[in-house]
Design an enzyme around this catalytic site. Structure first.
Site, PDB file in Angstrom:
ATOM      1  N   GLU A 150      34.268  40.033  37.412  1.00 59.48           N
ATOM      2  CA  GLU A 150      34.844  40.461  36.129  1.00 59.48           C
ATOM      3  C   GLU A 150      33.937  39.957  35.019  1.00 59.48           C
ATOM      4  OE1 GLU A 150      38.619  38.465  35.338  1.00 59.48           O
ATOM      5  OE2 GLU A 150      37.907  36.682  36.402  1.00 59.48           O
ATOM      6  N   LEU A 189      41.011  37.352  37.194  1.00 54.51           N
ATOM      7  CA  LEU A 189      42.268  37.305  36.452  1.00 54.51           C
ATOM      8  C   LEU A 189      42.817  38.727  36.446  1.00 54.51           C
ATOM      9  CD1 LEU A 189      44.115  35.482  34.653  1.00 54.51           C
ATOM     10  CD2 LEU A 189      43.074  36.672  32.732  1.00 54.51           C
ATOM     11  N   TYR A 195      47.233  29.529  29.390  1.00 52.58           N
ATOM     12  CA  TYR A 195      47.329  30.203  28.094  1.00 52.58           C
ATOM     13  C   TYR A 195      47.540  31.694  28.268  1.00 52.58           C
ATOM     14  CZ  TYR A 195      42.554  32.123  28.412  1.00 52.58           C
ATOM     15  OH  TYR A 195      41.441  32.817  28.798  1.00 52.58           O
ATOM     16  N   LYS A 251      45.571  31.731  34.714  1.00 51.82           N
ATOM     17  CA  LYS A 251      44.941  31.776  33.384  1.00 51.82           C
ATOM     18  C   LYS A 251      44.904  30.374  32.788  1.00 51.82           C
ATOM     19  CE  LYS A 251      44.782  34.869  29.351  1.00 51.82           C
ATOM     20  NZ  LYS A 251      43.361  35.223  29.456  1.00 51.82           N
TER      21      LYS A 251
HETATM   22  N1  PDD Z   1      40.709  37.034  28.073  1.00 55.63           N
HETATM   23  N2  PDD Z   1      39.362  38.193  32.817  1.00 55.63           N
HETATM   24  C1  PDD Z   1      39.180  37.063  32.128  1.00 55.63           C
HETATM   25  C2  PDD Z   1      38.321  35.994  32.702  1.00 55.63           C
HETATM   26  C3  PDD Z   1      39.810  36.900  30.873  1.00 55.63           C
HETATM   27  O1  PDD Z   1      39.646  35.754  30.189  1.00 55.63           O
HETATM   28  C4  PDD Z   1      40.597  37.954  30.349  1.00 55.63           C
HETATM   29  C5  PDD Z   1      41.311  37.833  29.031  1.00 55.63           C
HETATM   30  C6  PDD Z   1      40.750  39.126  31.115  1.00 55.63           C
HETATM   31  C7  PDD Z   1      41.609  40.273  30.647  1.00 55.63           C
HETATM   32  O2  PDD Z   1      42.986  39.940  30.658  1.00 55.63           O
HETATM   33  P1  PDD Z   1      44.003  40.617  29.642  1.00 55.63           P
HETATM   34  O3  PDD Z   1      43.833  42.079  29.802  1.00 55.63           O
HETATM   35  O4  PDD Z   1      45.322  40.142  30.110  1.00 55.63           O
HETATM   36  O5  PDD Z   1      43.634  40.160  28.257  1.00 55.63           O
HETATM   37  C8  PDD Z   1      40.128  39.200  32.345  1.00 55.63           C
HETATM   38  C9  PDD Z   1      41.438  36.729  26.860  1.00 55.63           C
HETATM   39  C10 PDD Z   1      41.618  37.903  25.957  1.00 55.63           C
HETATM   40  C11 PDD Z   1      40.793  35.527  26.190  1.00 55.63           C
HETATM   41  O6  PDD Z   1      40.461  34.605  26.916  1.00 55.63           O
HETATM   42  O7  PDD Z   1      40.650  35.511  24.976  1.00 55.63           O
END
Ligand code: PDD
Length: 307
Positions: free
Chosen positions: A182, A207, A33, A149
């Protein structure tokens, strides 16, 4: 205004949108996703999210369902049909529908593509950013390919729930070696007492956030030094500032970790400056990209009208 979702080529009322019960996303979390932030009607960081989507699909050998141009069109259409000004767009691609069997379907089936949109209450979001969030730390119990992801988010959901139950906004996850990987849905950052920004280097352990990458760039514009390396909970507790980055949080200050104040317990100046710098750059890039995309479309439409 009814919410509209996209499922495999059709735009449907959100309440009627559904996938098959034997979709592999449902039975095996065999799906990836992406989440886009939408601000002032524009999608932020589109190229980065599309690139990471392709990488996630490639790592899992899921077929690319459509070209980046076609996907971008669907994303814009979802924003338009939902009259979304500020919010989030969610895209999921699963391996597809097949009788339940752990091994991949053979011959391969078409991937299932769904896109949904959700409004953000900007007042609440801005108030949260202004106040900052507290985080708790927990053991990282996820699998070894956190760089992909995938929708396999049960450990993340459990961690976020544990945070919520203690009144915290996020959980920072700790590897067995004592370093923070993270957040449950965001990347983790600290500012050391000698003003160095630290965030974990991209690897299979985290991620690689698209916001993380954009903030690294914004930091260089602000003449801030960034070190991409692991840091421990103790180092975080002694930090001058801390913050998280993600598509939904942008840059949000962390004001306490496990109940202990970071700095003076209020969002720090660097986190605030990076939030502004990130949002300014992301909006500018989004507007420039929309203009470039609109160009050929307008030209094509004009051409057709010429007898
Ligand atoms: N989450 N780490 C994890 C485990 C995440 O699920 C996310 C993003 C990030 C940050 O990635 P980005 O900057 O590309 O949004 C880091 C999204 C927003 C979610 O699951 O809703």
């Amino acid at each position: 205004m009814p919410r509209i979702a996209y499922v495999d080529g059709a735009y449907l009322p959100h309440a009627d949108a559904a996938v098959h019960i034997e979709d592999r996303g449902n039975q095996f979390a065999d799906a990836v996703y992406e989440v886009w932030a939408v601000r002032a009607g524009g999608l932020l960081d589109t190229p980065g999210h599309l690139k990471r989507l392709r990488r996630s699909l490639g790592e899992l050998h899921i077929a690319v369902p459509m070209s980046d141009d076609a996907l971008t069109l669907v994303l814009h259409e979802i924003v338009r049909r939902n009259r979304l000004r500020d919010g989030l767009v969610y895209l999921q691609v699963s391996r597809g529908v097949a009788p339940r069997d752990h091994a991949f379907p053979s011959p391969a089936v078409s991937p299932t593509v769904i896109v949904t949109a959700k409004r953000t209450d900007m007042k609440t979001a801005e108030a949260r950013a202004e106040k900052g969030i507290s985080v708790i730390t927990l053991p990282d119990i996820r699998w070894g390919r956190r760089d992909i992801k995938t929708v396999s988010l049960l450990p993340n959901a459990l961690a976020k729930q544990a945070a919520k139950e203690t009144g915290a906004g996020e959980a920072w996850l700790i590897d067995p070696d004592g370093t923070i990987t993270e957040g449950s849905s965001s990347n983790a950052w600290i500012l050391t007492p000698d003003n160095v920004l630290v965030t974990r280097a991209a690897s299979n352990s985290i991620l690689n956030g698209i916001t993380r990458l954009a903030v690294i760039e914004a930091a260089s514009g602000e003449k801030l030094r960034v070190e991409e390396r692991a840091f421990t909970r103790d180092e975080a507790l002694a930090a001058k500032e801390a913050f998280v980055t993600s598509a939904s949080a942008h840059v949000t200050a962390v004001v306490a970790i496990d109940g202990q104040k970071i700095g003076d317990g209020r969002p720090g100046a660097v986190a605030k400056a990076l939030r502004t710098a990130y949002l300014t750059a992301a909006r500018q890039n989004s507007v420039a990209l929309h203009k470039r995309e609109a160009g050929p479309l307008v030209a094509r439409r004009t051409k057709r009208r010429i007898p």
